[in-house]
Design a protein around this motif. Structure first.
Motif, PDB file in Angstrom:
ATOM      1  N   THR A 111      94.293  10.597 -69.690  1.00  0.00           N
ATOM      2  CA  THR A 111      93.004  10.983 -69.098  1.00  0.00           C
ATOM      3  C   THR A 111      91.969   9.877 -69.329  1.00  0.00           C
ATOM      4  O   THR A 111      91.089   9.658 -68.507  1.00  0.00           O
ATOM      5  N   ALA A 112      92.080   9.157 -70.458  1.00  0.00           N
ATOM      6  CA  ALA A 112      91.169   8.032 -70.717  1.00  0.00           C
ATOM      7  C   ALA A 112      91.419   6.924 -69.692  1.00  0.00           C
ATOM      8  O   ALA A 112      90.482   6.349 -69.127  1.00  0.00           O
ATOM      9  N   ALA A 113      92.701   6.636 -69.449  1.00  0.00           N
ATOM     10  CA  ALA A 113      93.040   5.578 -68.487  1.00  0.00           C
ATOM     11  C   ALA A 113      92.543   5.958 -67.094  1.00  0.00           C
ATOM     12  O   ALA A 113      92.017   5.115 -66.357  1.00  0.00           O
ATOM     13  N   SER A 114      92.682   7.222 -66.749  1.00  0.00           N
ATOM     14  CA  SER A 114      92.195   7.690 -65.443  1.00  0.00           C
ATOM     15  C   SER A 114      90.677   7.509 -65.342  1.00  0.00           C
ATOM     16  O   SER A 114      90.164   6.977 -64.356  1.00  0.00           O
ATOM     17  N   ASP A 115      89.967   7.928 -66.387  1.00  0.00           N
ATOM     18  CA  ASP A 115      88.502   7.751 -66.403  1.00  0.00           C
ATOM     19  C   ASP A 115      88.137   6.284 -66.204  1.00  0.00           C
ATOM     20  O   ASP A 115      87.204   5.955 -65.469  1.00  0.00           O
ATOM     21  N   GLY A 116      88.852   5.398 -66.895  1.00  0.00           N
ATOM     22  CA  GLY A 116      88.542   3.966 -66.839  1.00  0.00           C
ATOM     23  C   GLY A 116      88.697   3.431 -65.419  1.00  0.00           C
ATOM     24  O   GLY A 116      87.847   2.681 -64.921  1.00  0.00           O
ATOM     25  N   ALA A 117      89.782   3.839 -64.757  1.00  0.00           N
ATOM     26  CA  ALA A 117      90.013   3.372 -63.385  1.00  0.00           C
ATOM     27  C   ALA A 117      88.895   3.857 -62.461  1.00  0.00           C
ATOM     28  O   ALA A 117      88.373   3.100 -61.637  1.00  0.00           O
ATOM     29  N   ILE A 118      88.507   5.122 -62.637  1.00  0.00           N
ATOM     30  CA  ILE A 118      87.444   5.679 -61.777  1.00  0.00           C
ATOM     31  C   ILE A 118      86.111   4.979 -62.067  1.00  0.00           C
ATOM     32  O   ILE A 118      85.365   4.622 -61.154  1.00  0.00           O
ATOM     33  N   ALA A 119      85.821   4.757 -63.352  1.00  0.00           N
ATOM     34  CA  ALA A 119      84.551   4.100 -63.721  1.00  0.00           C
ATOM     35  C   ALA A 119      84.489   2.693 -63.127  1.00  0.00           C
ATOM     36  O   ALA A 119      83.437   2.265 -62.626  1.00  0.00           O
ATOM     37  N   ALA A 120      85.608   1.971 -63.165  1.00  0.00           N
ATOM     38  CA  ALA A 120      85.628   0.610 -62.616  1.00  0.00           C
ATOM     39  C   ALA A 120      85.382   0.644 -61.106  1.00  0.00           C
ATOM     40  O   ALA A 120      84.614  -0.155 -60.567  1.00  0.00           O
ATOM     41  N   HIS A 121      86.033   1.598 -60.443  1.00  0.00           N
ATOM     42  CA  HIS A 121      85.846   1.734 -58.994  1.00  0.00           C
ATOM     43  C   HIS A 121      84.372   2.039 -58.689  1.00  0.00           C
ATOM     44  O   HIS A 121      83.775   1.445 -57.777  1.00  0.00           O
ATOM     45  N   SER A 122      83.776   2.932 -59.473  1.00  0.00           N
ATOM     46  CA  SER A 122      82.379   3.312 -59.246  1.00  0.00           C
ATOM     47  C   SER A 122      81.441   2.142 -59.524  1.00  0.00           C
ATOM     48  O   SER A 122      80.452   1.948 -58.814  1.00  0.00           O
ATOM     49  N   ALA A 123      81.768   1.353 -60.555  1.00  0.00           N
ATOM     50  CA  ALA A 123      80.932   0.184 -60.865  1.00  0.00           C
ATOM     51  C   ALA A 123      80.988  -0.807 -59.703  1.00  0.00           C
ATOM     52  O   ALA A 123      79.966  -1.379 -59.299  1.00  0.00           O
ATOM     53  N   ALA A 124      82.187  -0.991 -59.132  1.00  0.00           N
ATOM     54  CA  ALA A 124      82.336  -1.918 -57.999  1.00  0.00           C
ATOM     55  C   ALA A 124      81.508  -1.442 -56.802  1.00  0.00           C
ATOM     56  O   ALA A 124      80.823  -2.227 -56.145  1.00  0.00           O
ATOM     57  N   GLU A 125      81.542  -0.129 -56.550  1.00  0.00           N
ATOM     58  CA  GLU A 125      80.748   0.432 -55.437  1.00  0.00           C
ATOM     59  C   GLU A 125      79.259   0.247 -55.688  1.00  0.00           C
ATOM     60  O   GLU A 125      78.502  -0.113 -54.797  1.00  0.00           O
ATOM     61  N   TYR A 126      78.866   0.483 -56.936  1.00  0.00           N
ATOM     62  CA  TYR A 126      77.453   0.362 -57.308  1.00  0.00           C
ATOM     63  C   TYR A 126      76.969  -1.074 -57.076  1.00  0.00           C
ATOM     64  O   TYR A 126      75.902  -1.310 -56.510  1.00  0.00           O
ATOM     65  N   ILE A 127      77.793  -2.043 -57.493  1.00  0.00           N
ATOM     66  CA  ILE A 127      77.420  -3.465 -57.337  1.00  0.00           C
ATOM     67  C   ILE A 127      77.357  -3.835 -55.860  1.00  0.00           C
ATOM     68  O   ILE A 127      76.429  -4.519 -55.405  1.00  0.00           O
ATOM     69  N   SER A 128      78.311  -3.340 -55.108  1.00  0.00           N
ATOM     70  CA  SER A 128      78.328  -3.642 -53.687  1.00  0.00           C
ATOM     71  C   SER A 128      77.057  -3.087 -53.012  1.00  0.00           C
ATOM     72  O   SER A 128      76.438  -3.755 -52.197  1.00  0.00           O
ATOM     73  N   ASN A 129      76.646  -1.864 -53.388  1.00  0.00           N
ATOM     74  CA  ASN A 129      75.412  -1.289 -52.829  1.00  0.00           C
ATOM     75  C   ASN A 129      74.188  -2.081 -53.268  1.00  0.00           C
ATOM     76  O   ASN A 129      73.269  -2.309 -52.488  1.00  0.00           O
ATOM     77  N   LEU A 130      74.212  -2.512 -54.519  1.00  0.00           N
ATOM     78  CA  LEU A 130      73.082  -3.281 -55.066  1.00  0.00           C
ATOM     79  C   LEU A 130      72.925  -4.585 -54.276  1.00  0.00           C
ATOM     80  O   LEU A 130      71.817  -4.961 -53.883  1.00  0.00           O
ATOM     81  N   LYS A 131      74.059  -5.228 -54.012  1.00  0.00           N
ATOM     82  CA  LYS A 131      74.015  -6.499 -53.279  1.00  0.00           C
ATOM     83  C   LYS A 131      73.606  -6.260 -51.822  1.00  0.00           C
ATOM     84  O   LYS A 131      72.856  -7.041 -51.248  1.00  0.00           O
ATOM     85  N   ALA A 132      74.095  -5.155 -51.235  1.00  0.00           N
ATOM     86  CA  ALA A 132      73.737  -4.842 -49.846  1.00  0.00           C
ATOM     87  C   ALA A 132      72.243  -4.583 -49.721  1.00  0.00           C
ATOM     88  O   ALA A 132      71.624  -4.907 -48.718  1.00  0.00           O
ATOM     89  N   ASP A 133      71.669  -4.011 -50.801  1.00  0.00           N
ATOM     90  CA  ASP A 133      70.222  -3.736 -50.796  1.00  0.00           C
ATOM     91  C   ASP A 133      69.408  -4.992 -51.073  1.00  0.00           C
ATOM     92  O   ASP A 133      68.186  -4.933 -51.190  1.00  0.00           O
ATOM     93  N   GLY A 134      70.114  -6.104 -51.299  1.00  0.00           N
ATOM     94  CA  GLY A 134      69.425  -7.365 -51.586  1.00  0.00           C
ATOM     95  C   GLY A 134      68.881  -7.434 -52.986  1.00  0.00           C
ATOM     96  O   GLY A 134      68.013  -8.248 -53.310  1.00  0.00           O
ATOM     97  N   GLY A 135      69.425  -6.589 -53.845  1.00  0.00           N
ATOM     98  CA  GLY A 135      68.920  -6.544 -55.229  1.00  0.00           C
ATOM     99  C   GLY A 135      69.294  -7.749 -56.040  1.00  0.00           C
ATOM    100  O   GLY A 135      68.734  -7.995 -57.095  1.00  0.00           O
ATOM    101  N   LYS A 136      70.289  -8.507 -55.597  1.00  0.00           N
ATOM    102  CA  LYS A 136      70.712  -9.640 -56.435  1.00  0.00           C
ATOM    103  C   LYS A 136      70.569 -10.954 -55.706  1.00  0.00           C
ATOM    104  O   LYS A 136      70.834 -10.999 -54.528  1.00  0.00           O
TER     105      LYS A 136
END
Ligand code: NDP
Length: 322
Positions: free
Chosen positions: A297-322
């Motif tokens: 369950t820890a490994a599953s959480d880690g995979a999901i968290a990484a996916h969510s972090a990637a989505e978050y960064i992609s949205n941040l960049k799309a918003d011109g935040g970086k």
């Protein structure tokens, strides 16, 4: 993000199964990843002698070796690892600045990152009695799912009176008909339905008002008996057992994360994407408020968290935040 510090897309705090799984998934998504772990990578898994319930690994594997493989997989995808203690997390621009103890390869002890995955885990509370550390892994255990099957048809003792102790005693009674629960109070703290299951189970004997003073082993180097004391009468006794499972609560490692929302027991609350109440900060593994804490369950959480972090960064960049 302009900074003289080394900059990352994701900094993962904690190198257990959740952290290393997050590192592998994030690095494989082409993110720049740093895992910061204070001790040996692997977390609680390094203490498991024979890991035999991880899907896809049919032959039992040593937990330490399993952890080394997880680390190598993450490194092969490009994740960096740093062994030190995180001392602070501060908001910086669109992301965060993480301070660590000491210097790292001549660089300052500060790093910038767009996202953080907190995977610092939780520690099993210990009784702090003689024999507990000495016989850990040789009859003393904090995980019935992991170690219970090694004591099939043996004498098993369970310490504690909460949901974990009662739930795990019930699980262990499917492996042997000789389970003894020892609790310091005259009644269980566990939910009534869970406690009633234990009290009505003919394979489980319950000893109330009693504390364990010592865990004793013999020539075999494994657990052989428990020294008990009745706290009402002061009377001492000794019972034979082959294993003792200790469930007296957990302590989440959340010293660093005061700003994210936690439940009443100090575990971090996330949504199903592992997002915490603070944007850009995710949590994975035993530190999360959740019902079942296992490597899988820890490994599953880690995979999901990484996916969510990637989505978050992609949205941040799309918003011109970086
Ligand atoms: P708890 O804190 O609920 O219970 C710990 C138990 O250990 C208590 O009975 C406590 O005694 C006893 N204890 C604590 N310290 C000592 C000590 N030094 N010596 C002897 N006994 C001690 O922890 P759990 O791990 O059982 O549960 C943690 C949380 O997780 C709870 O909220 C629980 O509801 C939840 N949980 C839920 C499950 C489910 O819903 N299926 C399963 C497992 C956990 P005392 O009663 O005297 O304080």
């Amino acid at each position: 993000m302009e900074s003289k510090n080394a900059c990352y897309d994701v900094i993962i705090i904690g190198g257990g199964a959740a952290g290393m799984s997050a590192a592998q998934y994030a690095a494989r998504s082409n993110l720049k990843v740093l895992v910061i772990e204070e001790k040996t990578e692997g977390g609680q898994a390094v203490f498991i002698d024979r890991l035999e319930n991880y899907p896809g690994i049919a032959e039992p594997v040593n937990g330490f070796n399993f952890s080394l493989t997880m680390k190598k997989q993450a490194e092969d995808f490009g994740a960096e690892f740093l062994r030190t203690k995180v001392t602070g997390i501060d908001r910086a621009g669109d992301g965060y600045e993480i301070s660590v103890e000491g210097e790292y390869a001549g660089k300052s002890g500060k790093f910038n990152t767009l996202t953080i995955i907190i995977a610092t885990g939780a520690e099993h509370r210990k009784l702090g009695i003689p024999g507990e550390d000495e016989y850990f892994g040789r009859g003393v255990s904090y995980c019935a799912t992991c170690d219970g099957p090694f004591f099939r048809n043996k004498k098993i003792a369970v310490i504690g009176g909460g949901d974990a102790a009662c739930g795990e005693a019930d699980f262990l009674s499917r492996l042997t008909d000789d389970v003894t629960v020892i609790h310091r109070k005259p009644h269980f703290r566990a939910q009534k339905a869970v406690a009633d299951k234990v009290l009505s189970n003919p394979k489980i004997k319950v000893i109330f008002n009693t504390v364990v003073m010592e865990i004793k082993g013999g020539g075999s180097g494994t657990v052989e008996s428990l020294v008990l004391r009745n706290i009402q009468t002061g009377e001492g006794s000794e019972i034979k057992c082959d294993a003792v499972f200790i469930f007296i609560g957990m302590t989440p490692r959340t010293e660093l994360t005061a700003t994210v929302e936690m439940d009443g027991n100090g575990y971090i609350i996330t949504d199903e994407n592992m997002a915490t109440s603070v944007p850009g900060i995710f949590a994975a593994g035993d530190i999360r408020a959740k019902p079942f804490r296992q490597i899988i369950t820890a490994a599953s959480d880690g995979a999901i968290a990484a996916h969510s972090a990637a989505e978050y960064i992609s949205n941040l960049k799309a918003d011109g935040g970086k």
